[in-house]
Scaffold this motif. Structure first.
Motif, PDB file in Angstrom:
ATOM      1  N   GLU A  77       0.826  -1.202   0.000  1.00  0.00           N
ATOM      2  CA  GLU A  77       0.000   0.000   0.000  1.00  0.00           C
ATOM      3  C   GLU A  77       0.861   1.254   0.000  1.00  0.00           C
ATOM      4  O   GLU A  77       0.595   2.209  -0.739  1.00  0.00           O
ATOM      5  N   ARG A  78       1.910   1.244   0.797  1.00  0.00           N
ATOM      6  CA  ARG A  78       2.803   2.416   0.866  1.00  0.00           C
ATOM      7  C   ARG A  78       3.576   2.620  -0.432  1.00  0.00           C
ATOM      8  O   ARG A  78       3.776   3.747  -0.870  1.00  0.00           O
ATOM      9  N   ILE A  79       3.999   1.525  -1.059  1.00  0.00           N
ATOM     10  CA  ILE A  79       4.716   1.629  -2.337  1.00  0.00           C
ATOM     11  C   ILE A  79       3.811   2.242  -3.390  1.00  0.00           C
ATOM     12  O   ILE A  79       4.195   3.165  -4.108  1.00  0.00           O
ATOM     13  N   ILE A  80       2.588   1.749  -3.483  1.00  0.00           N
ATOM     14  CA  ILE A  80       1.633   2.259  -4.483  1.00  0.00           C
ATOM     15  C   ILE A  80       1.310   3.715  -4.209  1.00  0.00           C
ATOM     16  O   ILE A  80       1.310   4.549  -5.118  1.00  0.00           O
ATOM     17  N   SER A  81       1.016   4.034  -2.947  1.00  0.00           N
ATOM     18  CA  SER A  81       0.665   5.399  -2.568  1.00  0.00           C
ATOM     19  C   SER A  81       1.786   6.373  -2.922  1.00  0.00           C
ATOM     20  O   SER A  81       1.549   7.447  -3.489  1.00  0.00           O
ATOM     21  N   SER A  82       3.004   5.994  -2.603  1.00  0.00           N
ATOM     22  CA  SER A  82       4.149   6.845  -2.884  1.00  0.00           C
ATOM     23  C   SER A  82       4.356   7.015  -4.389  1.00  0.00           C
ATOM     24  O   SER A  82       4.599   8.123  -4.873  1.00  0.00           O
ATOM     25  N   PHE A  83       4.238   5.924  -5.139  1.00  0.00           N
ATOM     26  CA  PHE A  83       4.443   5.977  -6.585  1.00  0.00           C
ATOM     27  C   PHE A  83       3.398   6.859  -7.271  1.00  0.00           C
ATOM     28  O   PHE A  83       3.717   7.645  -8.156  1.00  0.00           O
ATOM     29  N   LEU A  84       2.139   6.729  -6.851  1.00  0.00           N
ATOM     30  CA  LEU A  84       1.061   7.511  -7.467  1.00  0.00           C
ATOM     31  C   LEU A  84       0.959   8.916  -6.880  1.00  0.00           C
ATOM     32  O   LEU A  84       0.214   9.745  -7.392  1.00  0.00           O
ATOM     33  N   ASN A  85       1.677   9.166  -5.781  1.00  0.00           N
ATOM     34  CA  ASN A  85       1.613  10.446  -5.093  1.00  0.00           C
ATOM     35  C   ASN A  85       0.177  10.767  -4.652  1.00  0.00           C
ATOM     36  O   ASN A  85      -0.328  11.873  -4.823  1.00  0.00           O
ATOM     37  N   VAL A  86      -0.460   9.741  -4.090  1.00  0.00           N
ATOM     38  CA  VAL A  86      -1.834   9.837  -3.592  1.00  0.00           C
ATOM     39  C   VAL A  86      -1.810   9.316  -2.158  1.00  0.00           C
ATOM     40  O   VAL A  86      -1.151   8.321  -1.869  1.00  0.00           O
ATOM     41  N   SER A  87      -2.512   9.983  -1.265  1.00  0.00           N
ATOM     42  CA  SER A  87      -2.483   9.568   0.141  1.00  0.00           C
ATOM     43  C   SER A  87      -3.076   8.169   0.322  1.00  0.00           C
ATOM     44  O   SER A  87      -3.939   7.736  -0.441  1.00  0.00           O
ATOM     45  N   LEU A  88      -2.592   7.494   1.356  1.00  0.00           N
ATOM     46  CA  LEU A  88      -3.116   6.167   1.688  1.00  0.00           C
ATOM     47  C   LEU A  88      -4.611   6.235   1.969  1.00  0.00           C
ATOM     48  O   LEU A  88      -5.376   5.361   1.573  1.00  0.00           O
ATOM     49  N   HIS A  89      -5.030   7.298   2.653  1.00  0.00           N
ATOM     50  CA  HIS A  89      -6.444   7.454   2.991  1.00  0.00           C
ATOM     51  C   HIS A  89      -7.311   7.608   1.736  1.00  0.00           C
ATOM     52  O   HIS A  89      -8.423   7.093   1.678  1.00  0.00           O
ATOM     53  N   GLU A  90      -6.809   8.306   0.726  1.00  0.00           N
ATOM     54  CA  GLU A  90      -7.595   8.489  -0.498  1.00  0.00           C
ATOM     55  C   GLU A  90      -7.726   7.171  -1.261  1.00  0.00           C
ATOM     56  O   GLU A  90      -8.785   6.875  -1.804  1.00  0.00           O
ATOM     57  N   LEU A  91      -6.668   6.385  -1.281  1.00  0.00           N
ATOM     58  CA  LEU A  91      -6.724   5.094  -1.975  1.00  0.00           C
ATOM     59  C   LEU A  91      -7.564   4.079  -1.211  1.00  0.00           C
ATOM     60  O   LEU A  91      -8.378   3.369  -1.795  1.00  0.00           O
ATOM     61  N   TRP A  92      -7.345   4.003   0.100  1.00  0.00           N
ATOM     62  CA  TRP A  92      -8.020   3.010   0.938  1.00  0.00           C
ATOM     63  C   TRP A  92      -8.582   3.667   2.192  1.00  0.00           C
ATOM     64  O   TRP A  92      -8.050   3.487   3.297  1.00  0.00           O
ATOM     65  N   PRO A  93      -9.672   4.420   2.094  1.00  0.00           N
ATOM     66  CA  PRO A  93     -10.220   5.090   3.287  1.00  0.00           C
ATOM     67  C   PRO A  93     -10.740   4.117   4.341  1.00  0.00           C
ATOM     68  O   PRO A  93     -10.863   4.482   5.500  1.00  0.00           O
ATOM     69  N   ARG A  95      -9.036   1.535   5.218  1.00  0.00           N
ATOM     70  CA  ARG A  95      -7.841   0.993   5.869  1.00  0.00           C
ATOM     71  C   ARG A  95      -7.022   2.055   6.599  1.00  0.00           C
ATOM     72  O   ARG A  95      -6.261   1.732   7.503  1.00  0.00           O
ATOM     73  N   TYR A  96      -7.138   3.321   6.179  1.00  0.00           N
ATOM     74  CA  TYR A  96      -6.303   4.388   6.744  1.00  0.00           C
ATOM     75  C   TYR A  96      -7.136   5.607   7.119  1.00  0.00           C
ATOM     76  O   TYR A  96      -8.055   5.988   6.404  1.00  0.00           O
ATOM     77  N   ALA A  97      -6.778   6.230   8.236  1.00  0.00           N
ATOM     78  CA  ALA A  97      -7.407   7.476   8.676  1.00  0.00           C
ATOM     79  C   ALA A  97      -6.837   8.628   7.840  1.00  0.00           C
ATOM     80  O   ALA A  97      -5.776   8.486   7.224  1.00  0.00           O
ATOM     81  N   PRO A  98      -7.518   9.770   7.814  1.00  0.00           N
ATOM     82  CA  PRO A  98      -7.013  10.915   7.044  1.00  0.00           C
ATOM     83  C   PRO A  98      -5.606  11.348   7.432  1.00  0.00           C
ATOM     84  O   PRO A  98      -4.864  11.859   6.609  1.00  0.00           O
ATOM     85  N   ASP A  99      -5.211  11.108   8.682  1.00  0.00           N
ATOM     86  CA  ASP A  99      -3.864  11.493   9.101  1.00  0.00           C
ATOM     87  C   ASP A  99      -2.814  10.422   8.780  1.00  0.00           C
ATOM     88  O   ASP A  99      -1.654  10.573   9.131  1.00  0.00           O
ATOM     89  N   GLY A 100      -3.220   9.331   8.118  1.00  0.00           N
ATOM     90  CA  GLY A 100      -2.280   8.297   7.703  1.00  0.00           C
ATOM     91  C   GLY A 100      -2.150   7.123   8.655  1.00  0.00           C
ATOM     92  O   GLY A 100      -1.460   6.156   8.357  1.00  0.00           O
ATOM     93  N   ARG A 101      -2.829   7.213   9.812  1.00  0.00           N
ATOM     94  CA  ARG A 101      -2.785   6.085  10.742  1.00  0.00           C
ATOM     95  C   ARG A 101      -3.545   4.900  10.172  1.00  0.00           C
ATOM     96  O   ARG A 101      -4.574   5.055   9.540  1.00  0.00           O
ATOM     97  N   ARG A 102      -3.024   3.700  10.407  1.00  0.00           N
ATOM     98  CA  ARG A 102      -3.693   2.488   9.947  1.00  0.00           C
ATOM     99  C   ARG A 102      -4.892   2.211  10.858  1.00  0.00           C
ATOM    100  O   ARG A 102      -4.762   2.247  12.082  1.00  0.00           O
ATOM    101  N   LEU A 103      -6.038   1.937  10.263  1.00  0.00           N
ATOM    102  CA  LEU A 103      -7.232   1.620  11.035  1.00  0.00           C
ATOM    103  C   LEU A 103      -7.236   0.146  11.393  1.00  0.00           C
ATOM    104  O   LEU A 103      -6.730  -0.688  10.650  1.00  0.00           O
TER     105      LEU A 103
END
Length: 127
Positions: A77-93, A95-103
């Motif tokens: 998830e982090r590799i994809i998020s970093s490559f696409l330059n999209v927050s983890l929360h936007e890709l997988w809301p 799974r992740y809180a808006p501040d990036g914490r894993r749910l």
């Protein structure tokens, strides 16, 4: 009335309207609940690579990024998020809180799994 040219123009007009609605929603930040896995794959492909290559380029097993599309996989998830330059929360809301914490996903149920005895998404190793 059964002129194929008229039908094609109507379909094209409807597709154009749908595209305008999607673009307007993205500009306003009102995106759907989460990115569909096919959208993620397409975005990676449009940037010139594949999920497998993306994983191996980051010194991971080639299935890590593919796994992230179907189940929680923090590394992928982090590799994809970093490559696409999209927050983890936007890709997988889910799974992740808006501040990036894993749910915590231990007791999360989808509408599809409401009738099952076990939750579909769990942390690795959870039973």
């Amino acid at each position: 009335m059964n002129d194929p040219h008229v039908r094609v123009s109507v379909v094209h007009e409807r597709d154009q309207t749908d595209s305008n609605v999607i673009m307007a929603a993205q500009k306003n930040g009102s995106r759907r609940k989460r990115w569909h896995p096919e959208e993620i794959k397409a975005a990676v492909r449009m940037k010139g690579t594949t999920l497998s290559k993306l994983a191996t380029d980051n010194d991971q097993h080639d299935s890590v990024c593919r796994a992230a599309l179907i189940r929680p996989c923090a590394v992928g998830e982090r590799i994809i998020s970093s490559f696409l330059n999209v927050s983890l929360h936007e890709l997988w809301p889910d799974r992740y809180a808006p501040d990036g914490r894993r749910l915590s996903l231990r007791h999360v149920r989808d509408e599809d799994t409401a009738g099952r005895a076990e939750p579909q998404r769990q942390f690795a190793g959870a039973r």
